[in-house]
Design an enzyme around this catalytic site. Structure first.
Site, mmCIF file in Angstrom:
data_model
loop_
_atom_site.group_PDB
_atom_site.id
_atom_site.type_symbol
_atom_site.label_atom_id
_atom_site.label_comp_id
_atom_site.label_asym_id
_atom_site.label_seq_id
_atom_site.Cartn_x
_atom_site.Cartn_y
_atom_site.Cartn_z
ATOM 1 N N GLU A 16 -11.240 0.928 -3.493
ATOM 2 C CA GLU A 16 -10.591 1.310 -2.228
ATOM 3 C C GLU A 16 -9.313 2.065 -2.541
ATOM 4 O O GLU A 16 -9.023 2.355 -3.705
ATOM 5 C CB GLU A 16 -10.300 0.065 -1.374
ATOM 6 C CG GLU A 16 -9.466 -0.990 -2.083
ATOM 7 C CD GLU A 16 -9.423 -2.330 -1.346
ATOM 8 O OE1 GLU A 16 -10.192 -2.532 -0.393
ATOM 9 O OE2 GLU A 16 -8.615 -3.177 -1.749
ATOM 10 N N ASP A 50 0.825 -1.209 0.000
ATOM 11 C CA ASP A 50 0.000 0.000 0.000
ATOM 12 C C ASP A 50 0.860 1.260 0.000
ATOM 13 O O ASP A 50 0.655 2.155 0.830
ATOM 14 C CB ASP A 50 -0.941 0.007 1.221
ATOM 15 C CG ASP A 50 -1.762 -1.267 1.342
ATOM 16 O OD1 ASP A 50 -2.220 -1.759 0.302
ATOM 17 O OD2 ASP A 50 -1.936 -1.760 2.463
HETATM 18 C C1 6LW Z 1 -5.860 -1.909 2.255
HETATM 19 C C2 6LW Z 1 -6.570 -2.000 0.977
HETATM 20 C C3 6LW Z 1 -5.712 -2.964 0.339
HETATM 21 O O1 6LW Z 1 -6.499 -1.209 3.249
HETATM 22 O O2 6LW Z 1 -5.330 -3.871 1.279
HETATM 23 O O3 6LW Z 1 -4.396 -3.621 -1.412
HETATM 24 C C4 6LW Z 1 -5.740 -3.374 2.521
HETATM 25 N N1 6LW Z 1 -5.282 -2.879 -0.849
HETATM 26 O O4 6LW Z 1 -6.682 -0.842 0.258
HETATM 27 C C5 6LW Z 1 -4.768 -3.720 3.596
HETATM 28 O O5 6LW Z 1 -3.466 -3.398 3.197
#
Ligand code: 6LW
Length: 491
Positions: free
Chosen positions: A193, A24
């Site tokens: 996300e 991330d």
């Molecule tokens: C993070 C989400 C994700 O909050 O994994 O790869 C989660 N993306 O955006 C945890 O790292």
């Protein structure tokens, strides 16, 4: 079936710029300097922070959450704790916003004038249930926090959560100035996300991770004339993904963009390096990669053809001669590693751990044999292999979910014994073998070689990867004289 990895090309597509459990990534630039942060989950200190002048070579400056008041001890389970921070800089202040999933998914901000710290205690924004907060400043200077909302109250009538929501915030007072608004529902893939907002020309760009953080992971983009929408999706979405390909780096997504001083743009993103028979096992977690961005028709286009100058040097030897631990050391049980007496590392029952950075490696811990001690390869608290030394008895033990076993034992001689573990080529269809041994007065010998797949994310689940952890086995403090980590080459 997964194709074998190891194309052997030293380019940015196959070589992480920050290898190991550093997912991330979020990046910002101040003048000629770049700063980058990662998720840290249950490990304390939390949120590693890195510095680079060229985006290719990164040095760890420290960690953002170094005090109990910032990240309290006692994370309830693996892969909880701190998720997906964003780093930004404005008017001489660095801001890191992140989520502490441990407290029910609360969004917090910490600030510093020096990215090496100290960072402030967190300010928590109430009532923003979700993950992955981002900060951006509108043209009038007001600040918006954009995040991945998991709040039932925001669930669209005909749609599913999560959604991308936004709220104006007052950073000085640590309050939100309005009710959160849904600004985007993604481009149609699962789990929109990891939002980040950027101003470029007359547009606001909204970058998202979509498809989930596994093999379907992707980077998507939308744009709007205003910071709060309405957004239109890029015609080429997803603008980056390795889904359904045999490429050796998979799960690519969760990206952040940064503009270089010359006006060109770059992207950092996470990817994994699965190996072995289907479904392919990745073992060192989600890692940070670098790409180049071109712009076409007002949209970002991702290119991964950057040439990397060299594989990052991940080797280290710690003789613990100083009193401060290198920031690479973390603890999985939430206890912050503190200063220690010079000349050896005193271990209690709390573990001290370092992230594994390579696919093949050797780790040696020179331990004082007078107190029981353990060296563990840990994926989480239910998936680990370890070698223990108790008096003159060395033992290799394993735990895979509810199953625990003693694999092999041997006699060790001498006051200082070297416990050794190596990740080497797989003898079965797993990603690797983990072999455990010791060096003592009688020389080096191997006790057991175990299939590495059981210490992989595909088996254990979650968001993390392997760490090497040391701890005292009983009530008596143990002592590590020195520790050495050596990559054995990833081809
Ligand atoms: C993070 C989400 C994700 O909050 O994994 O790869 C989660 N993306 O955006 C945890 O790292």
């Amino acid at each position: 079936m997964t194709e074998p990895s190891g194309a052997g090309i030293r380019d940015a597509a196959t070589t992480p710029v920050i290898p190991g459990l550093f997912p991330d990534p979020s990046v910002c630039r101040v003048g000629e300097d770049y700063y980058l942060v990662n998720s840290s989950f249950e490990y304390a200190p939390g949120i590693p922070i890195w510095h680079s002048r060229d985006l290719r070579t990164w040095t760890q400056l420290g960690n953002v959450l170094t005090r109990e008041t910032q990240f309290p001890a006692g994370v309830s389970a693996a892969s909880r704790g701190i998720y997906a921070p964003t780093i930004r800089h404005r008017d001489g202040t660095f801001f890191v916003v992140g989520t502490n999933v441990e407290r029910g998914g609360e969004q917090f901000v910490v600030t510093a004038t020096d990215p090496a710290g100290p960072w402030s205690d967190p300010i928590v924004f109430e009532g923003l249930g979700g993950i992955d907060p981002d900060l951006a400043w509108d043209d009038d200077g007001s600040c918006v926090l954009t995040y991945c909302a998991l709040d039932e109250a925001l669930r669209p009538e005909d749609g599913s959560l999560p959604v991308i929501a936004q709220v104006r915030v007052d950073l000085d007072r640590g309050i939100r100035l309005e009710e959160p608004r849904v600004i985007w529902r993604g481009s149609g893939l699962a789990h929109p996300e990891g939002p980040h907002l950027y101003r470029r020309g007359d547009w606001w760009y909204l970058l998202t991770a979509e498809g989930g953080t596994e093999r379907g992971h992707a980077v998507c983009v939308a744009r709007s004339r205003a910071i709060d929408g309405p957004f239109e999706a890029a015609p080429a979405n997803p603008i980056f993904s390795r889904r359904s390909t045999g490429f050796p780096v998979q799960n690519t997504g969760h990206a952040d963009l940064v503009e270089r001083p010359d006006g060109s743009w770059a992207m950092v993103y996470l990817g994994v390096r699965p190996r072995g028979f289907t479904p392919g096992f990745h073992v060192v977690g989600r890692e940070t990669f670098l790409a180049r961005i071109a712009w076409a028709d007002g949209w970002p286009v991702v290119h991964t053809d950057n040439v990397l100058p060299a594989r990052p040097d991940t080797s280290f030897t710690d003789d613990f001669s100083g009193t401060e631990l290198h920031p690479r050391w973390v603890s999985a049980d939430g206890t912050l590693p503190g200063p220690h007496p010079a000349g050896g590392l005193a271990l209690g029952s709390h573990d001290l751990a370092v992230r594994v950075r390579d696919l093949r490696w050797r780790f040696e811990a020179h331990v004082d044999a007078s107190a029981p001690v353990a060296l563990r390869v840990r994926l989480d608290d239910q998936h680990w292999y370890e070698i223990t030394l108790d008096g003159d008895a060395a033992e290799v033990r394993a735990r895979i979910g509810p199953l625990a076993a003693s694999m092999r034992s041997a006699r060790a001689t001498g006051d200082v014994v070297t416990l050794v573990v190596e990740a080497v080529d797989a003898t079965h269809d797993g990603p690797d073998d983990l072999r455990f041994g010791l060096v003592d007065a009688d020389g080096e010998r191997w006790l057991a070689a175990l299939d590495g797949r059981y210490l992989s994310t595909e088996v254990a689940g979650g968001f993390t990867g392997r760490v090497l952890s040391l701890r005292a086995l009983g009530a008596t403090p143990a002592r590590v004289v020195s520790a050495r980590y050596l990559p054995l080459g990833d081809e």
